[in-house]
Design a protein around this motif. Structure first.
Motif, short mmCIF file in Angstrom:
data_model
loop_
_atom_site.label_atom_id
_atom_site.label_comp_id
_atom_site.label_asym_id
_atom_site.label_seq_id
_atom_site.Cartn_x
_atom_site.Cartn_y
_atom_site.Cartn_z
N MET A 206 34.71 -19.01 49.17
CA MET A 206 33.37 -19.09 48.58
C MET A 206 32.40 -18.19 49.34
O MET A 206 31.55 -17.52 48.75
N LEU A 207 32.56 -18.13 50.66
CA LEU A 207 31.70 -17.27 51.47
C LEU A 207 31.88 -15.81 51.07
O LEU A 207 30.91 -15.08 50.85
N ILE A 208 33.15 -15.42 50.90
CA ILE A 208 33.42 -14.03 50.50
C ILE A 208 32.77 -13.74 49.15
O ILE A 208 32.10 -12.72 48.97
N TYR A 209 32.91 -14.69 48.22
CA TYR A 209 32.36 -14.50 46.87
C TYR A 209 30.83 -14.38 46.92
O TYR A 209 30.25 -13.48 46.34
N ILE A 210 30.21 -15.31 47.62
CA ILE A 210 28.74 -15.32 47.67
C ILE A 210 28.22 -14.04 48.31
O ILE A 210 27.29 -13.40 47.80
N VAL A 211 28.82 -13.66 49.44
CA VAL A 211 28.35 -12.45 50.14
C VAL A 211 28.46 -11.24 49.20
O VAL A 211 27.54 -10.44 49.09
N ASP A 212 29.58 -11.16 48.53
CA ASP A 212 29.79 -10.02 47.64
C ASP A 212 28.76 -10.01 46.51
O ASP A 212 28.15 -8.98 46.21
N VAL A 214 25.76 -11.52 46.37
CA VAL A 214 24.37 -11.34 46.81
C VAL A 214 24.13 -9.89 47.16
O VAL A 214 23.14 -9.28 46.74
N ILE A 215 25.05 -9.28 47.93
CA ILE A 215 24.83 -7.89 48.35
C ILE A 215 24.91 -6.94 47.15
O ILE A 215 24.12 -6.01 47.03
N SER A 216 25.81 -7.22 46.22
CA SER A 216 25.90 -6.31 45.07
C SER A 216 24.70 -6.44 44.15
O SER A 216 24.47 -5.61 43.29
N HIS A 217 23.90 -7.49 44.35
CA HIS A 217 22.63 -7.58 43.62
C HIS A 217 21.47 -7.10 44.46
O HIS A 217 20.30 -7.36 44.14
N GLY A 218 21.79 -6.43 45.55
CA GLY A 218 20.73 -5.78 46.33
C GLY A 218 20.01 -6.67 47.31
O GLY A 218 18.98 -6.29 47.86
#
Lengths: 378, 400
Positions: A206-212, A214-218
């Motif tokens: 879940m951490l990997i998913y969230i980080v990805d 959030v960052i891909s949305h700038g």
């Protein structure tokens, strides 16, 4: 062994700690006679049966690397798992510097993906706390939480020496069944007295998913872009876990000084050292030698010192020499400090390997201790 | 496999019966010394500092404490993939199995261990002494002189010479005569129990010695005299630095007190020759508001609230307010309660000297409290007495 890995985020150099962080990360500041701040976090993880620990290093991580070595002093030099130091690196996607914890996690996706543990405890390393994370792990699993935040009731002693720069001070509202219903980031006057300790538990995938996401949305801020929206929307089950033990975040020189002085109280020593061992790098110093003129009162003293002067309410690190006629009161003297004869020191912090020549006098104020940087000869 | 030039064999099986209660539960090399060390730290650190990276430790008597202390050898950098430290207890084979019947027999039984490193030279050490020595220099001396065996010797005062193995040497340092504890010594060069053998020669003599049913299987009594008889090249290597036998309670106490002198003869602080030890994981020690600490050595984990003078405190010792400890050695984890007075004594590990006890006296022999003893309140232990839980029970039974 717990099915949990640890990730320790060490912040960039923090100017509120003046000379102490001019050449090292906050996590690498020497404290309590023979430790670095990170030893407490690292030992708490190891004592909670967590044996895969990644340390996100930033600027000035040389002293951190030197301290941690292979991780053998924490029993983290194993074939599987163990200690992983994760400094910033330069690739097409990475700028060679982390702009925050999310950025750092994204840069280390490989490490996160390769790890086998189901859960991650993500923690900062600018605080002193010797605890077991096992009750939090148990609560997290039992309640089926998506994220569990560790908090503590904010008392004046804990918040008194917060940095004025308001560096991620979060307060949370804890509702029924320990559900987190609100988070305030750097409030001037907090509505809640539940201080978030910058320790969270989450499922690794879940951490990997969230980080990805959030960052891909700038977005780049763990607090404003992850925790706040998820708490507000209720899309994730975010729970709170209350930590009751001793906790001090080291943000300012006064906070640093007061924590060291705090250790001279028996109750505090019991809380900080009593329950679980705190591991640190071994140095092979000989025991401390007291000579005939030594007068020592109410002080915490590491190995390898040679004392022939007067020492009161002090914390002396390894290898400090106090010559005859010297008088030290309310001082923190780091490793290999040399106080020559007839020197008088009060309310003073010496970084490593400071020498002060005979007959000098240095008197600070309790509210504003004098700090002398590393390797200086006065 | 790669050959090792020189490996060390450390004879750690001795009981050390002259240390009384101290060695009731542990072998002599495991006996604590100097605040954070054990006797075995000295030969092991000397090996590491002399670049001898393979050490076999021969254990027999009460090996538990020693085995767990040595562990993987990490503390001495002896946790290696090839070489490192090996604990070698006696073992059974298909045909037989026997205890080590003597120092030479202990090495004989481990010939195959030594053989796997195919060394040119073997250094034989004992775990009985406190000293810092560069074995490499001695090895070079051995090689330069084409010796079959080199024995480290140290001049001792003539009056104590009769209690040592004494070497008589010619002007070229060749040993011409060896006398074990002679009544009228012809020289004052005592054997330090440190030998370097050319392995080929030693192996031959060990095998012959084992075949001799009348042999005591001992280096001093058999191997060395046999080599002398056969006119082999035996050389004496003179060592003049600090070397202390800590085989008795008095000498162990004295060696600890030696460390407290302003200019100690034996310097543990030399960064070029560190003595390594297993460090306990403990916080710095704390000295309280009303404590008095003078001319003492104190290490991590101690809490001192009483008076400590001329003493050595090991890790985790606590001294209550109102307790007095003078000219004493307190081993790890012991507690001295309020009103207790400890003078000229060695208190073993994990003891409790309860309120108002008196241990030792200003004069006379050193008093000794055995491992994990809790003295009843107000108990008196006179100079030279040795007391442990069994002794207390015995005295109580006799008193009734």
């Amino acid at each position: 062994m717990n099915d949990v890995m640890g990730i320790i985020y060490t912040s960039k150099d923090d100017l509120t700690l003046r000379e102490l962080t001019s050449q090292r990360a906050v996590a690498a500041i020497p404290v309590a006679g023979r430790y670095r701040i990170i030893d407490f976090t690292l030992s708490s993880l190891v004592n909670s049966n967590i044996h895969n620990v990644g340390i996100i290093a930033q600027k000035n991580y040389h002293s951190l690397m030197d301290h941690l070595g292979s991780g053998k002093d924490w029993d983290l030099h194993t074939r599987n798992n163990g200690l992983f130091i994760l400094p910033p690196f330069l690739t097409r996607e990475n700028g060679g510097e982390y702009s925050g914890v999310l950025d750092a996690l994204r840069a280390n996706f490989d490490y996160l993906r390769r790890s086998r543990q189901e859960f991650v405890i993500l923690t900062n390393s600018d605080y002193i706390m010797n605890t077991s994370f096992e009750p939090m792990i148990e609560q997290h699993i039992k309640t089926g939480a998506d994220i569990t935040l560790m908090y503590k009731k904010a008392t004046p002693e804990i918040t008194e020496f917060s940095s004025s720069s308001k560096n991620n001070h979060c307060y949370i509202n804890v509702g029924e069944d320990n559900v987190v219903t609100d988070i305030e980031i750097n409030p001037n006057a907090a509505s809640y007295d539940n201080l978030y300790l910058n320790v969270m538990m989450i499922k690794r995938t879940m951490l990997i998913y969230i980080v990805d996401q959030v960052i891909s949305h700038g977005s780049h801020d763990l607090y404003a872009d992850v925790l706040r929206p998820f708490i507000a929307s209720g899309a994730l089950k975010i729970m709170a876990y209350e930590e009751k033990g001793y906790y001090r975040r080291i943000e300012t020189i006064r906070g640093y000084f007061n924590f060291n002085m705090d250790l001279l109280k028996p109750g505090v020593r019991d809380e900080v050292f009593g329950s679980n061992p705190v591991y640190t790098k071994t140095r092979d110093y000989i025991p401390t030698i007291y000579r005939g003129n030594a007068k020592v009162k109410n002080s915490l003293i590491a190995d390898g010192c040679v004392i022939d002067g007067e020492v009161e309410n002090c914390v002396l690190f390894r290898g400090v020499r106090v010559a005859k006629g010297a008088k030290l009161k309310n001082c923190v003297i780091m490793q290999d400090g040399y106080i020559e004869d007839d020197v008088e020191l009060e309310n003073t912090i010496f970084d490593k390997a400071v020498t002060i020549r005979s007959h000098s006098r240095l008197i600070g104020q309790k509210q504003y201790p004098i700090v002398i940087g590393k390797n200086i000869t006065l | 496999m790669k050959k090792k030039k020189c490996i060390a064999m450390l004879l750690a099986g001795g009981q050390g019966s002259r240390l009384g209660l101290l060695t009731k539960v542990m072998a002599k090399p495991a006996v604590p010394f100097g605040g954070k060390y054990r006797i075995i730290d000295f030969p092991l650190s000397n090996c590491t500092n002399s670049n001898i990276d393979t050490v076999g430790v021969l254990t027999q008597y009460q090996p538990l404490e020693l085995n767990s202390y040595i562990g993987s050898g990490q503390a001495w950098d002896l946790d290696l993939s090839y070489g490192g430290v090996y604990v070698l207890p006696p073992y059974m084979t298909a045909k037989s199995g026997e205890w080590y019947s003597g120092t030479a027999n202990a090495i004989f039984q481990n010939i195959s261990f030594i053989q796997q490193f195919d060394p040119e030279y073997v250094l034989i050490l004992s775990g009985d002494h406190i000293y810092k020595m560069d074995y490499n220099r001695m090895l070079n001396f051995h090689i330069q002189n084409n010796a079959d065996v080199t024995i480290a010797v140290r001049p001792v005062p003539w009056e104590v010479a009769p209690s040592f193995g004494i070497m008589n040497v010619d002007e070229d340092n060749h040993i011409i005569e060896f006398e074990e504890k002679p009544k009228n010594p012809k020289s004052n060069l005592a054997s330090m129990g440190v030998y370097i053998f050319t392995w080929k020669v030693l192996k031959e003599y060990l095998i012959n010695d084992n075949a001799d049913p009348n042999s005591k299987n001992d280096f001093g009594k058999n191997i060395i005299p046999n080599l002398l008889n056969d006119k082999k090249a035996l050389l004496a290597y003179a060592f003049t630095d600090y070397w202390k036998d800590v085989g008795t309670i008095a000498s162990l106490w004295e060696a600890n007190m030696d460390l407290l002198k302003d200019e100690p003869e034996f310097d543990l602080t030399d960064p070029r020759w560190k003595i390594y030890s297993r460090t306990p994981v403990m916080p710095p020690h704390f000295v309280g508001e009303n404590a008095v600490v003078e001319t003492s050595m104190i290490t991590e984990g101690c809490e001192v609230h009483g008076t400590v003078r001329n003493s050595v405190l090991f890790a985790g010792v606590s001294i209550a307010e109102g307790a007095v400890v003078e000219s004493s050695v307190i081993l790890p984890g012991s507690r001295i309660e309020a009103g207790a007075v400890v003078r000229r004594a060695i208190v073993s590990g994990d003891c409790v000297i309860t309120a108002n006890c008196q241990v030792g006296e200003d004069e006379g022999d050193i008093a000794l409290i055995g491992q994990s003893t809790t003295l009843p309140e107000g108990y008196v232990v006179k100079a030279g007495e040795q007391v442990d839980t069994d002794e207390i029970t015995r005295r109580e039974a006799a008193g009734k």
